[in-house]
Every structure is written in C-alpha cells, then in structure tokens.
Design an enzyme around this catalytic site. Structure first.
Site, mmCIF file in Angstrom:
data_model
loop_
_atom_site.group_PDB
_atom_site.id
_atom_site.type_symbol
_atom_site.label_atom_id
_atom_site.label_comp_id
_atom_site.label_asym_id
_atom_site.label_seq_id
_atom_site.Cartn_x
_atom_site.Cartn_y
_atom_site.Cartn_z
ATOM 1 N N SER A 10 -50.254 -78.248 5.727
ATOM 2 C CA SER A 10 -50.472 -79.700 5.657
ATOM 3 C C SER A 10 -49.344 -80.401 6.395
ATOM 4 O O SER A 10 -48.172 -80.073 6.185
ATOM 5 C CB SER A 10 -50.478 -80.148 4.193
ATOM 6 O OG SER A 10 -50.227 -81.528 4.092
ATOM 7 N N TYR A 70 -46.627 -79.556 -4.208
ATOM 8 C CA TYR A 70 -47.553 -79.465 -3.068
ATOM 9 C C TYR A 70 -46.768 -79.221 -1.786
ATOM 10 O O TYR A 70 -47.082 -78.315 -1.004
ATOM 11 C CB TYR A 70 -48.364 -80.762 -2.967
ATOM 12 C CG TYR A 70 -49.456 -80.727 -1.917
ATOM 13 C CD1 TYR A 70 -50.725 -80.235 -2.209
ATOM 14 C CD2 TYR A 70 -49.222 -81.188 -0.625
ATOM 15 C CE1 TYR A 70 -51.725 -80.203 -1.250
ATOM 16 C CE2 TYR A 70 -50.209 -81.155 0.346
ATOM 17 C CZ TYR A 70 -51.466 -80.672 0.032
ATOM 18 O OH TYR A 70 -52.454 -80.632 0.994
HETATM 19 N N1 LIG Z 1 -57.818 -83.416 2.480
HETATM 20 C C1 LIG Z 1 -56.638 -83.568 3.047
HETATM 21 O O1 LIG Z 1 -56.203 -84.700 3.341
HETATM 22 C C2 LIG Z 1 -55.808 -82.370 3.407
HETATM 23 C C3 LIG Z 1 -54.761 -82.536 4.326
HETATM 24 C C4 LIG Z 1 -53.992 -81.429 4.670
HETATM 25 C C5 LIG Z 1 -54.267 -80.189 4.107
HETATM 26 N N2 LIG Z 1 -55.277 -80.082 3.193
HETATM 27 C C6 LIG Z 1 -55.513 -78.744 2.638
HETATM 28 O O2 LIG Z 1 -56.778 -78.298 3.079
HETATM 29 C C7 LIG Z 1 -57.312 -77.350 2.150
HETATM 30 C C8 LIG Z 1 -58.756 -77.693 1.813
HETATM 31 O O3 LIG Z 1 -58.787 -78.906 1.078
HETATM 32 P P1 LIG Z 1 -59.945 -79.983 1.265
HETATM 33 O O4 LIG Z 1 -59.379 -81.103 2.025
HETATM 34 O O5 LIG Z 1 -61.174 -79.335 1.763
HETATM 35 O O6 LIG Z 1 -60.109 -80.470 -0.261
HETATM 36 P P2 LIG Z 1 -61.289 -80.209 -1.340
HETATM 37 O O7 LIG Z 1 -60.718 -80.617 -2.644
HETATM 38 O O8 LIG Z 1 -62.536 -80.872 -0.872
HETATM 39 O O9 LIG Z 1 -61.526 -78.646 -1.261
HETATM 40 C C9 LIG Z 1 -60.690 -77.709 -1.890
HETATM 41 C C10 LIG Z 1 -61.571 -76.602 -2.435
HETATM 42 O O10 LIG Z 1 -60.741 -75.623 -3.085
HETATM 43 C C11 LIG Z 1 -61.353 -75.293 -4.332
HETATM 44 N N3 LIG Z 1 -60.347 -74.773 -5.268
HETATM 45 C C12 LIG Z 1 -59.353 -75.449 -5.885
HETATM 46 N N4 LIG Z 1 -58.658 -74.661 -6.712
HETATM 47 C C13 LIG Z 1 -59.217 -73.424 -6.602
HETATM 48 C C14 LIG Z 1 -58.944 -72.169 -7.206
HETATM 49 N N5 LIG Z 1 -57.931 -72.024 -8.106
HETATM 50 N N6 LIG Z 1 -59.697 -71.103 -6.854
HETATM 51 C C15 LIG Z 1 -60.719 -71.238 -5.971
HETATM 52 N N7 LIG Z 1 -61.037 -72.408 -5.376
HETATM 53 C C16 LIG Z 1 -60.296 -73.492 -5.689
HETATM 54 C C17 LIG Z 1 -61.975 -76.594 -4.789
HETATM 55 O O11 LIG Z 1 -62.949 -76.421 -5.817
HETATM 56 C C18 LIG Z 1 -62.552 -77.129 -3.497
HETATM 57 O O12 LIG Z 1 -63.844 -76.635 -3.235
HETATM 58 C C19 LIG Z 1 -56.360 -77.380 0.950
HETATM 59 O O13 LIG Z 1 -55.469 -76.286 1.050
HETATM 60 C C20 LIG Z 1 -55.597 -78.681 1.141
HETATM 61 O O14 LIG Z 1 -54.345 -78.672 0.526
HETATM 62 C C21 LIG Z 1 -56.058 -81.122 2.842
#
Ligand SMILES: NC(=O)c1ccc[n+]([C@@H]2O[C@H](COP(=O)([O-])OP(=O)(O)OC[C@H]3O[C@@H](n4cnc5c(N)ncnc54)[C@H](O)[C@@H]3O)[C@@H](O)[C@H]2O)c1
Length: 285
Positions: A150, A169
């Site tokens: 991130s 985080y």
């Molecule tokens: N959305 C943002 O702004 C952003 C920015 C930078 C990085 N990220 C990273 O991108 C990745 C994906 O996130 P996203 O944006 O798609 O968010 P999201 O919340 O839509 O998706 C995350 C997914 O991970 C699943 N999850 C959470 N805990 C879990 C566990 N213990 N076991 C199995 N599955 C689990 C959730 O149910 C969900 O489907 C994450 O690592 C997040 O930190 C997100």
C-alpha cells in the site's frame, strides 16, 4: 493481446470482492484458472463489513462466464492449515500452480487498541506469509508470486498516525514490501519471481464504507461516497480520488505473465504521484 496467462493456474486470497475479484476476472480473461479463498466472516476490530458468500458467488459467476474454472473455498489467511487445504485441493483439481496473489487484507485504521494492531498484522502480514508458504511446495521455475502492499502505508504521518490499528496497517504493509524483497532474492535461483504492488486508494469495500466517509469528512453530517471523493482528490497530486481495481489488476497481470519473466524484487507503486521522490519508509526502492 489475449491469452497472456493462458493455461496457468493462480491462487488468490481475498478473492470474493474488490481487488481480489478483479484480479481473478482479469487473469481469467487472459486464460488462467483460479484457486480462491476468502473468509466470509467479519472481524471485530474491522469497522466495515468484509465479503459475503454472495460476493463469492459473483466472483465465481464472472470467472465461469469467461469459460475458465474456479475453485473457491472458505479460508482464513491467518490459518496456514486452511490455506494449505485450499491449495492442495486446487492443485488436485487443476494439476499445478503457477501464480500466487497474496492480497487479502483488512484496515483497522482509527482504532487505538492492541487487538486492532494484532488483528491487522495477523491478516495483512502473517496472512501473506501463510499464503506464500502454502503455495511454495507447488511452485516450479517460471512461477510468479505477487504481494499487495500500500502506498498510503508507506507515507509517514498518514495511516500510521491513525491509532494502533492504523499503525498496525502501516507496519504490516511495510513488512510485506520487505518480505517481497527478501523472497525475491532467496527464490531467484529457483527461477521463481516475487514482486510487490503498492496501490494508492482503490475503489473497493475497504474504502467505500460509512466508517471511511466519516473519517475523511468529519465536517459533514452523515457523509456518503460522493462527499468523500473531493477529500480523496485533495490528497492525490494527480487528482485521482481512487483507482478502479482493474487498474491494479493490469499491473498484477503483467507480473503474473511471462512478459515479466526476468523481473523480480520490484516494488511497483501505483500511487497517482502520491509518493513521488519521498521516503519509502524502510521498504527497498
Ligand atoms: N482499497 C484500498 O484503498 C487499498 C489501497 C492499498 C492497498 N490495499 C490492499 O489491497 C488488498 C485488497 O483490498 P481491497 O481494496 O480489495 O479491499 P476489500 O475489503 O474489498 O477486499 C479484501 C478482501 O479480503 C478478505 N479478507 C479479509 N480478511 C481475510 C482473512 N482473514 N482471510 C481471508 N480473506 C480475508 C475480505 O473478505 C475481502 O474479500 C488489501 O491487502 C488492502 O490492504 C487496498
């Protein structure tokens, strides 16, 4: 170009929605079959709902509509045995494993408790280590591992300043960057590549929820998605509030495909100019 990952098999954590679903669909468009896991439960320190079984059904529907196969099981990335079971079953079904996308994650920003710190480290860092550990025995020369960090977590004074949960985080994501760097070095001799993508804000359920509306617009009563967008824009040098998940998938697809066959150890920042030349907060450049 099509068929950029034709015949390959990809293991994706957190694939029920958001970026995980987008990666599954993008890779399926290019010919991959998918082994997927998600949790289907909420976590008490996470201030927004996680994915549901309906979300999983939608990912399955979209991948199968492309004529590709998907094996989707319930699995918690905090549990190595659960991930091993998912990968074992997937390889038994599809015969091999070529691509790992370790990207399930949570955001506990704003919660100032030790449990919030622990939960986010368990999911966002230990969960990545577990996913890679479950997959490694099956990976052959030419395989590709992609981890999700991130950019926000790399920006000092932002998410790391938002309580113990925010610090957890940032801490976890910085270590994901470091982990990718170290794994790339260790596995280069086996011709297994490891790269990290670091997206800025992405338009998924992690950002598009009431908790985040209020975090970004404390000045508005009952703020909504539209209220939050201008606040996100002001934080982006390129004026992009958040990326469509598909934009991240394009980078993931490149790392997954043989187009990047000699590329390893990269920390690719999809940052809309957010980081610029400033500190990488301890993550190798
Ligand atoms: N959305 C943002 O702004 C952003 C920015 C930078 C990085 N990220 C990273 O991108 C990745 C994906 O996130 P996203 O944006 O798609 O968010 P999201 O919340 O839509 O998706 C995350 C997914 O991970 C699943 N999850 C959470 N805990 C879990 C566990 N213990 N076991 C199995 N599955 C689990 C959730 O149910 C969900 O489907 C994450 O690592 C997040 O930190 C997100």
């Amino acid at each position: 170009m099509s068929g950029r990952v034709e015949g390959k098999v990809a293991f994706i954590t957190g694939a029920a929605r958001g970026q995980g679903r987008s990666h599954a669909v993008r890779l399926a468009e290019e010919g991959a079959d998918i082994i997927a896991v998600d949790l289907f439960e909420d976590i008490s320190t996470v201030p927004y709902p996680l994915a549901t079984k309906d979300d999983m059904a939608e990912t399955i529907r979209q991948v199968e509509a492309l004529g590709r196969r998907i094996l989707f099981t319930k699995g918690d990335v905090r549990s190595l045995p659960e991930l091993q079971a998912a990968v074992d079953q997937g390889v038994a079904e599809f015969g091999k494993l070529d691509i790992v996308i370790a990207q399930a994650g949570i955001l506990t920003m704003g919660l100032d408790t030790p449990q919030a710190f622990m939960d986010v480290v368990q999911v966002n860092l230990v969960g990545v280590i577990n996913a890679v550990s479950a997959a490694m025995p099956y990976l052959q020369p030419g395989a590709s591992v992609i981890l999700t960090g991130s950019t926000a977590a790399l920006l000092p004074g932002t998410v790391d300043a938002a309580g113990a949960g925010g610090l957890g985080y940032a801490h976890a994501k910085r270590h994901v960057g470091r982990l990718g760097h170290d794994l790339a070095r260790v596995y280069a001799g086996q011709q297994i590549r490891v790269n990290v993508v670091h997206p800025t804000n992405v338009d998924t359920g992690m950002m598009d929820n009431e908790f985040m509306y209020n975090a970004f617009r404390p000045d508005v009563e009952n703020p909504n998605r539209e209220d939050m967008i201008p606040a996100l824009v002001t934080k982006s040098p390129m004026g992009v509030p958040w990326l469509p998940a598909r934009d991240v998938s394009e980078a993931v697809l490149y790392f997954a495909s043989d187009e990047s066959r000699w590329v390893t150890g990269q920390q690719l920042k999809l940052d809309g100019g957010q980081l610029g030349p400033i500190s990488n907060a301890g993550v190798p450049a």
